[in-house]
Design a protein around this motif. Structure first.
Motif, PDB file in Angstrom:
ATOM      1  N   ASN A   1      16.691 -31.899 -25.651  1.00 13.21           N
ATOM      2  CA  ASN A   1      18.049 -31.383 -25.516  1.00 13.21           C
ATOM      3  C   ASN A   1      18.825 -32.222 -24.511  1.00 13.21           C
ATOM      4  OD1 ASN A   1      19.904 -29.448 -23.751  1.00 13.21           O
ATOM      5  ND2 ASN A   1      19.903 -28.689 -25.837  1.00 13.21           N
ATOM      6  N   GLU A   2      20.098 -32.459 -24.776  1.00 10.84           N
ATOM      7  CA  GLU A   2      20.863 -33.401 -23.949  1.00 10.84           C
ATOM      8  C   GLU A   2      21.025 -32.926 -22.510  1.00 10.84           C
ATOM      9  OE1 GLU A   2      24.621 -31.077 -25.157  1.00 10.84           O
ATOM     10  OE2 GLU A   2      22.458 -31.018 -25.436  1.00 10.84           O
ATOM     11  N   LEU A   3      21.110 -31.619 -22.275  1.00  6.94           N
ATOM     12  CA  LEU A   3      21.267 -31.137 -20.900  1.00  6.94           C
ATOM     13  C   LEU A   3      19.979 -31.302 -20.103  1.00  6.94           C
ATOM     14  CD1 LEU A   3      23.497 -27.956 -21.313  1.00  6.94           C
ATOM     15  CD2 LEU A   3      24.172 -30.242 -20.583  1.00  6.94           C
ATOM     16  N   LYS A   4      18.843 -31.233 -20.770  1.00  5.35           N
ATOM     17  CA  LYS A   4      17.576 -31.479 -20.069  1.00  5.35           C
ATOM     18  C   LYS A   4      17.472 -32.946 -19.685  1.00  5.35           C
ATOM     19  CE  LYS A   4      14.914 -27.566 -21.816  1.00  5.35           C
ATOM     20  NZ  LYS A   4      16.013 -26.802 -22.394  1.00  5.35           N
ATOM     21  N   MET A   5      17.996 -33.828 -20.529  1.00 10.45           N
ATOM     22  CA  MET A   5      18.041 -35.247 -20.167  1.00 10.45           C
ATOM     23  C   MET A   5      19.006 -35.469 -18.997  1.00 10.45           C
ATOM     24  SD  MET A   5      15.902 -36.813 -22.098  1.00 10.45           S
ATOM     25  CE  MET A   5      15.257 -37.169 -23.753  1.00 10.45           C
ATOM     26  N   LYS A   6      20.133 -34.778 -19.037  1.00 10.33           N
ATOM     27  CA  LYS A   6      21.147 -35.014 -18.007  1.00 10.33           C
ATOM     28  C   LYS A   6      20.702 -34.525 -16.633  1.00 10.33           C
ATOM     29  CE  LYS A   6      26.138 -34.908 -17.253  1.00 10.33           C
ATOM     30  NZ  LYS A   6      27.445 -34.491 -17.785  1.00 10.33           N
ATOM     31  N   ILE A   7      19.933 -33.423 -16.590  1.00 13.55           N
ATOM     32  CA  ILE A   7      19.504 -32.945 -15.269  1.00 13.55           C
ATOM     33  C   ILE A   7      18.492 -33.913 -14.651  1.00 13.55           C
ATOM     34  CG2 ILE A   7      17.525 -31.451 -15.855  1.00 13.55           C
ATOM     35  CD1 ILE A   7      18.794 -29.362 -13.920  1.00 13.55           C
ATOM     36  N   VAL A   8      17.785 -34.678 -15.493  1.00 10.82           N
ATOM     37  CA  VAL A   8      16.902 -35.730 -14.971  1.00 10.82           C
ATOM     38  C   VAL A   8      17.737 -36.780 -14.231  1.00 10.82           C
ATOM     39  CG1 VAL A   8      15.337 -37.609 -15.607  1.00 10.82           C
ATOM     40  CG2 VAL A   8      15.127 -35.375 -16.730  1.00 10.82           C
ATOM     41  N   ALA A   9      18.880 -37.162 -14.815  1.00  8.69           N
ATOM     42  CA  ALA A   9      19.776 -38.123 -14.158  1.00  8.69           C
ATOM     43  C   ALA A   9      20.354 -37.541 -12.877  1.00  8.69           C
ATOM     44  CB  ALA A   9      20.900 -38.533 -15.104  1.00  8.69           C
ATOM     45  N   GLU A  10      20.736 -36.269 -12.907  1.00  4.38           N
ATOM     46  CA  GLU A  10      21.281 -35.623 -11.704  1.00  4.38           C
ATOM     47  C   GLU A  10      20.238 -35.605 -10.589  1.00  4.38           C
ATOM     48  OE1 GLU A  10      24.283 -34.812 -11.119  1.00  4.38           O
ATOM     49  OE2 GLU A  10      25.254 -34.604 -13.068  1.00  4.38           O
ATOM     50  N   SER A  11      18.967 -35.421 -10.950  1.00  4.71           N
ATOM     51  CA  SER A  11      17.900 -35.409  -9.942  1.00  4.71           C
ATOM     52  C   SER A  11      17.580 -36.813  -9.445  1.00  4.71           C
ATOM     53  CB  SER A  11      16.631 -34.779 -10.536  1.00  4.71           C
ATOM     54  OG  SER A  11      16.859 -33.437 -10.889  1.00  4.71           O
ATOM     55  N   PHE A  12      17.796 -37.799 -10.315  1.00  7.67           N
ATOM     56  CA  PHE A  12      17.494 -39.185  -9.959  1.00  7.67           C
ATOM     57  C   PHE A  12      18.557 -39.783  -9.041  1.00  7.67           C
ATOM     58  CE2 PHE A  12      18.041 -43.746 -11.105  1.00  7.67           C
ATOM     59  CZ  PHE A  12      16.844 -44.227 -10.593  1.00  7.67           C
TER      60      PHE A  12
ATOM     61  N   GLY B   1      22.154 -38.157  -8.971  1.00  3.09           N
ATOM     62  CA  GLY B   1      23.374 -37.356  -8.973  1.00  3.09           C
ATOM     63  C   GLY B   1      23.391 -36.238  -7.953  1.00  3.09           C
ATOM     64  N   LYS B   2      23.999 -35.135  -8.331  1.00  5.67           N
ATOM     65  CA  LYS B   2      24.248 -34.034  -7.394  1.00  5.67           C
ATOM     66  C   LYS B   2      23.001 -33.239  -7.039  1.00  5.67           C
ATOM     67  CE  LYS B   2      28.743 -34.472  -6.978  1.00  5.67           C
ATOM     68  NZ  LYS B   2      29.421 -34.681  -5.688  1.00  5.67           N
ATOM     69  N   ALA B   3      21.902 -33.426  -7.780  1.00  2.00           N
ATOM     70  CA  ALA B   3      20.665 -32.704  -7.481  1.00  2.00           C
ATOM     71  C   ALA B   3      19.598 -33.620  -6.877  1.00  2.00           C
ATOM     72  CB  ALA B   3      20.118 -32.055  -8.754  1.00  2.00           C
ATOM     73  N   LYS B   4      20.023 -34.777  -6.390  1.00  2.00           N
ATOM     74  CA  LYS B   4      19.073 -35.793  -5.924  1.00  2.00           C
ATOM     75  C   LYS B   4      18.150 -35.270  -4.825  1.00  2.00           C
ATOM     76  CE  LYS B   4      18.768 -40.561  -4.297  1.00  2.00           C
ATOM     77  NZ  LYS B   4      19.502 -41.788  -3.896  1.00  2.00           N
ATOM     78  N   ASP B   5      18.665 -34.460  -3.932  1.00  2.00           N
ATOM     79  CA  ASP B   5      17.859 -33.977  -2.801  1.00  2.00           C
ATOM     80  C   ASP B   5      17.424 -32.521  -2.981  1.00  2.00           C
ATOM     81  OD1 ASP B   5      18.154 -36.447  -1.414  1.00  2.00           O
ATOM     82  OD2 ASP B   5      20.186 -35.854  -0.864  1.00  2.00           O
ATOM     83  N   SER B   6      17.452 -32.036  -4.218  1.00  2.00           N
ATOM     84  CA  SER B   6      17.116 -30.640  -4.487  1.00  2.00           C
ATOM     85  C   SER B   6      15.873 -30.534  -5.363  1.00  2.00           C
ATOM     86  CB  SER B   6      18.279 -29.934  -5.200  1.00  2.00           C
ATOM     87  OG  SER B   6      19.456 -30.007  -4.429  1.00  2.00           O
ATOM     88  N   GLN B   7      15.055 -29.543  -5.089  1.00  2.00           N
ATOM     89  CA  GLN B   7      13.891 -29.248  -5.916  1.00  2.00           C
ATOM     90  C   GLN B   7      14.222 -28.224  -6.998  1.00  2.00           C
ATOM     91  OE1 GLN B   7      10.318 -30.395  -5.784  1.00  2.00           O
ATOM     92  NE2 GLN B   7      11.665 -32.027  -5.075  1.00  2.00           N
TER      93      GLN B   7
ATOM     94  N   PRO C   1      18.681 -21.058  -7.407  1.00  2.00           N
ATOM     95  CA  PRO C   1      18.591 -22.499  -7.140  1.00  2.00           C
ATOM     96  C   PRO C   1      19.360 -22.888  -5.874  1.00  2.00           C
ATOM     97  CG  PRO C   1      20.290 -22.097  -8.748  1.00  2.00           C
ATOM     98  CD  PRO C   1      19.664 -20.755  -8.461  1.00  2.00           C
ATOM     99  N   GLU C   2      19.090 -24.113  -5.420  1.00  2.00           N
ATOM    100  CA  GLU C   2      19.829 -24.659  -4.271  1.00  2.00           C
ATOM    101  C   GLU C   2      21.216 -25.130  -4.695  1.00  2.00           C
ATOM    102  OE1 GLU C   2      17.232 -27.752  -2.428  1.00  2.00           O
ATOM    103  OE2 GLU C   2      15.796 -26.902  -3.851  1.00  2.00           O
TER     104      GLU C   2
END
Length: 384
Positions: A189-200, A202-208, A320-321
């Motif tokens: 799913n495209e949103l599951k791919m996008k959250i990987v980028a956000e964690s890498f 983006g805005k979720a880079k420092d969040s678990q 979530p954080e």
């Protein structure tokens, strides 16, 4: 068994050193030894192996400080590549990403909503070949590709079970695309791919623990818990668009009545707008909202209310954080952000307000492509 354990430990140590090099380079061998607790001899052995495999090289820079100067190491971005693909109803994006997560080239092509499944796949094959030729990238350097698209995806087998937006059903996308390109393929799913980028990056880079909400032609979310995508039993965790909020409400294309998507998605907004005015596109609705036409204010006010309710419900369920809002509606109508934030103040439970950050994605054009390519690298790269 003892030999197996030793091999496993060597592989883990090698991965650890490479991860440090990817995130901290340029860095010296001695600093890697300090960070890992391994001996300088072990680090030298691992670095030598990585250099022979083409992952690492010495730079001209040297570490400053007292004593002998240490040569610094850096990762070679061109050692391998992965391809990230986003398929949307009217747009196709294909990008090649190098080993350090940089997009080398990104192509965007219009997609006709009437084009067939195979026409889309052949177009993807042609774009990949074009990008490889333009950037002089050999097929042997591409370890695989990943596709992000809207819908219910059997990601383990690479099958698109249902995609309402693309009008695909039970499509063996990974298998079919592999036959055309010869590359290994993963699909999600495209949103599951996008959250990987956000964690890498983006805005979720420092969040678990984070949640990405996509608001546009459809409505959905992806959930990251303890640094991993939370999928649920059938990879449908986060499908908030089909949560029922009004059992006497609008009919959804899934067959149920009162789904959240029937109040927030672009199609739902357009359908309600056309009851009042001859509207041809969502952009016209957004402009009418900016012009403060009463009907547009009412429709978008209701949409912002339901977005805030969705945020509140997700917060109560997962705590979530960070919650990241993304998608066409947010990007093309940034004026709605203030309305959403005001509604969030009304509807979010007080104990959760201070613990969460509600932010907006800045990966609009390339988030899915980057996340897909990063995910391909995570799943397909095996260090010997």
């Amino acid at each position: 068994m003892e030999k197996h354990d030793q091999l496993l430990m060597k592989r883990q140590n090698k991965n650890l050193v490479l991860d440090i090099l990817k995130t901290k380079s340029p860095i010296s061998r001695i600093d890697i030894a300090k960070m890992t607790g391994m001996s300088p001899t072990s680090i030298t052995r691992i670095v030598n192996e990585l250099q022979l495999q083409g992952y690492v090289r010495e730079t001209e820079a040297v570490a400053s400080g007292v004593g002998r100067k240490a040569t610094l190491l850096e990762v070679c971005g061109d050692v391998l590549y992965t391809v990230g693909i986003e398929i949307d109803k009217s747009l196709l994006k294909v990008g090649i990403v190098n080993y350090v997560g940089e997009i080398v080239s990104l192509h965007k092509n219009k997609r006709n909503e009437s084009e067939s499944y195979m026409e889309t796949l052949l177009k993807i094959k042609a774009i990949i070949r074009k990008i490889m030729d333009e950037n002089d990238i050999a097929a042997t350097k591409i370890i695989g590709l990943a596709v992000g698209l809207p819908g219910y995806i059997d990601y383990k087998n690479g099958i698109v079970k249902v995609s309402d937006q693309l009008k695909w059903k039970d499509a063996s996308l990974a298998e079919d695309l592999k036959k055309l390109t010869s590359f290994n393929v993963i699909v999600d799913n495209e949103l599951k791919m996008k959250i990987v980028a956000e964690s890498f990056t983006g805005k979720a880079k420092d969040s678990q623990n984070s949640i990405l909400i996509g608001i546009g032609s459809g409505l959905g979310s992806s959930i990251m818990l303890n640094g991993e995508i939370y999928r649920g039993e059938t990879n449908n965790a986060g499908e908030i668009g089909h949560t029922v909020i009004d059992p006497t409400g609008n009919v959804c294309n899934c067959g149920k009545i009162g789904c959240l998507a029937t109040y927030i998605s672009e199609g739902a907004i357009l359908a309600d707008s056309r009851k009042v005015k001859d509207i041809s596109s969502i952009e016209e609705v957004f402009q009418s909202y900016r012009d403060r036409e009463p009907w547009a204010l009412n429709i978008m006010d209701r949409a912002s209310t339901y977005i805030a309710l969705a945020i509140s419900n997700l917060l109560c369920l997962y705590n979530p954080e960070v919650i990241i809002l993304s998608g066409n509606t947010i990007e093309k109508l940034p004026e709605i952000k203030q309305a959403i934030e005001q509604k969030c103040q009304l509807y979010i439970w007080e104990p959760l307000k201070q613990a969460v950050r509600i932010v907006y994605s800045e990966l609009s054009d390339y988030g899915v492509v980057l996340g897909a390519a990063i995910q391909a690298q995570h799943l397909m790269l095996e260090l010997e």
